[in-house]
Design an enzyme around this catalytic site. Structure first.
Site, PDB file in Angstrom:
ATOM      1  N   ARG A 252       1.727  14.693  12.713  1.00 38.16           N
ATOM      2  CA  ARG A 252       2.488  14.393  11.553  1.00 38.16           C
ATOM      3  C   ARG A 252       2.248  15.872  10.690  1.00 38.16           C
ATOM      4  NH1 ARG A 252       0.557   8.646   9.375  1.00 38.16           N
ATOM      5  NH2 ARG A 252      -1.600   9.611   9.643  1.00 38.16           N
TER       6      ARG A 252
ATOM      7  N   CYS B 255      -4.959   7.954  10.196  1.00 34.78           N
ATOM      8  CA  CYS B 255      -4.985   7.560  11.478  1.00 34.78           C
ATOM      9  C   CYS B 255      -4.593   8.476  12.548  1.00 34.78           C
ATOM     10  CB  CYS B 255      -4.152   6.278  11.660  1.00 34.78           C
ATOM     11  SG  CYS B 255      -4.753   4.939  10.914  1.00 34.78           S
TER      12      CYS B 255
ATOM     13  N   LYS C  93       1.005  -0.962   0.126  1.00 33.58           N
ATOM     14  CA  LYS C  93       0.059   0.003  -0.067  1.00 33.58           C
ATOM     15  C   LYS C  93       0.738   1.224  -0.119  1.00 33.58           C
ATOM     16  CE  LYS C  93      -1.425   1.990   3.490  1.00 33.58           C
ATOM     17  NZ  LYS C  93      -2.003   2.914   4.739  1.00 33.58           N
ATOM     18  N   ASN C  94       1.808   1.206   0.741  1.00 34.99           N
ATOM     19  CA  ASN C  94       2.582   2.665   1.174  1.00 34.99           C
ATOM     20  C   ASN C  94       3.739   2.858  -0.361  1.00 34.99           C
ATOM     21  OD1 ASN C  94       1.717   3.047   3.461  1.00 34.99           O
ATOM     22  ND2 ASN C  94       3.404   2.004   4.526  1.00 34.99           N
TER      23      ASN C  94
ATOM     24  N   ARG D  62      -8.142  -0.284   5.854  1.00 39.99           N
ATOM     25  CA  ARG D  62      -7.301   0.526   5.050  1.00 39.99           C
ATOM     26  C   ARG D  62      -5.958   0.132   4.652  1.00 39.99           C
ATOM     27  NH1 ARG D  62      -5.543   4.600   8.317  1.00 39.99           N
ATOM     28  NH2 ARG D  62      -4.312   5.466   6.549  1.00 39.99           N
TER      29      ARG D  62
END
Length: 417
Positions: free
Chosen positions: A121, A116, A22-23, A396
């Site tokens: 961040r 999340c 996914k990343n 997710r």
């Protein structure tokens, strides 16, 4: 809302393949807006975050279709550089569109991203880097607007090796005039995968995967076909679940080199680990020994595996100490683990895990993606039945996790409330 019902005590056994990361998929999908030609991205997981990114691309004007495991993007008709705020809030990774859209259109407007809630961040690193490349930044009413008639290469030194900032700046610099050098760049494998895709499209990027990345700007990118790397976090989660349930699982299509820190800690805890090219096998026949862990940027122990690793340590022999050095609010799963009988205490960024003989099933709720994975592992280990709610977080990042685990012998079903 859906929930997982898990009957614990079943060791995971068997063989399964690791699907794409996914990343890696999300920034690569974002990068497709930098060309007008068709891009084919293969082995893209069918996840909620990926669906949101596909919806954003469609809203911008691209034609996007999924054919089996591939996502095909036709970006020629993109005319808008305004990312819809409702979609932006659903997924933090939508910030990846800032660099590509700015590079192609000279402007981009995004809202502050969601995702999340695992701590601060900030996107300051992204914005500081865009300014260094010549962009003007305006922040107002919860939106960020970047404009530039032309981006110019520059030397950028990141205060912290942020993965998202490194990827965003690589994409923006790819179409800038001149050379850009990013120092203290993040080194995650997903960054190298992004650079490999862009280079296939005609970019000139060197050093991705190291702490210094050099980008010679080009004026045009063409389409390409690219297969993304395997998901190291999904692989690590399954390996931990297998070891925690005292089972034996073989992963194929994996990349052992991406999981060196985790595999080392598994061996330290007494788990048998063997690797061969793209295959990883773990086997655990007795209780773990306590292991101390400190998360850190790659190639250190990944913060995304901290919560699943903690779950596996709850029944280890002895006391383990886990230090979270990346995100300050990533122990939210601890309260739910203690509901299942775990003995975990937290002091600021340190968790002390005292091994217990057995966890017991309980009703728990995931509040973030990786914490949800930890609760699933705990449920697989526990005596009795565990109900895990909050599956919108787990969905997710894990593709049909219940099916994946059931194929390995887990007693897990998805139910609707």
């Amino acid at each position: 809302m859906d929930a997982f019902e898990i009957r614990g005590g079943q060791p995971l056994r068997g063989e399964t393949r690791v699907y794409g990361a996914k990343n890696a998929a999300l920034p690569i999908l974002a990068a497709t807006v930098m060309t007008e030609e068709t891009c084919v991205i293969e082995d893209v997981p069918d996840l909620e975050d990926v669906k949101v990114m596909m919806d954003i691309l469609r809203t911008l004007g691209a034609k996007v279709e999924r054919v089996e495991d591939a996502v095909i993007v036709h970006p020629k008709d993109i005319r808008s550089a305004n990312v819809p705020p409702d979609l932006m809030r659903r997924m933090r990774s939508s910030i990846f569109l800032m660099g590509p859209l700015l590079a192609r259109f000279g402007e981009v407007r995004v809202s502050k991203p969601g995702g999340c809630v695992i701590g601060q961040r900030p996107i300051d690193y992204h914005l500081r880097g865009m300014r260094a490349l010549g962009a003007s930044i305006e922040e107002k009413h919860g939106f960020v607007r970047c404009t530039s008639h032309r981006l110019f290469g520059n030397e950028i030194i990141l205060d912290f090796p942020s993965v998202g900032a490194t990827e965003n700046l690589i994409m923006a610099a790819t179409l800038a005039d001149g050379e850009t050098v990013i120092e203290n760049a993040a080194r995650e494998p997903e960054i190298l995968d992004l650079a490999n895709f862009l280079n296939k499209c005609g970019a000139n990027i060197e050093g991705a995967g190291d702490d210094t990345v050099r980008i010679q700007g080009v004026h045009h990118l063409h389409g390409a076909t690219h297969r993304i790397i395997p998901d190291r976090i999904v692989a690590g989660t399954i390996l931990l679940a297998a070891a925690a349930t005292r089972g034996k699982v073989t992963l194929t299509g994996a990349e052992p080199a991406h999981l060196t820190a985790l595999l080392s800690k598994l061996r330290e805890g007494g788990v048998r680990v063997s690797t061969d090219h793209d295959i990883i096998t773990v086997e655990c026949l007795k209780p773990w020994r306590a292991v101390d862990v400190r998360t850190s940027p790659y190639p250190g122990f990944p913060t995304d595996l901290q919560a699943p690793f903690m779950a596996a340590l709850t029944t280890a022999v002895g006391t383990s100490v886990i230090r979270e050095s990346v995100f300050e609010a990533r122990f939210k799963h601890v309260n739910e683990l203690t509901r299942m009988g775990a003995d975990v205490s937290v002091d600021l960024q340190t968790a002390v895990v005292r091994g217990v003989a057995q966890l017991s099933g309980a009703s728990v709720e995931a509040t973030d993606l990786r914490g949800g994975a930890a609760l699933v592992i705990a449920g697989l280990m526990a005596d009795g039945t565990t109900r895990v709610e909050g599956l919108q977080h787990i969905d997710r990042g894990y593709q049909q996790l219940d099916v994946y685990l059931r194929d390995l012998g887990a007693a897990i079903v998805r139910v609707s409330s």
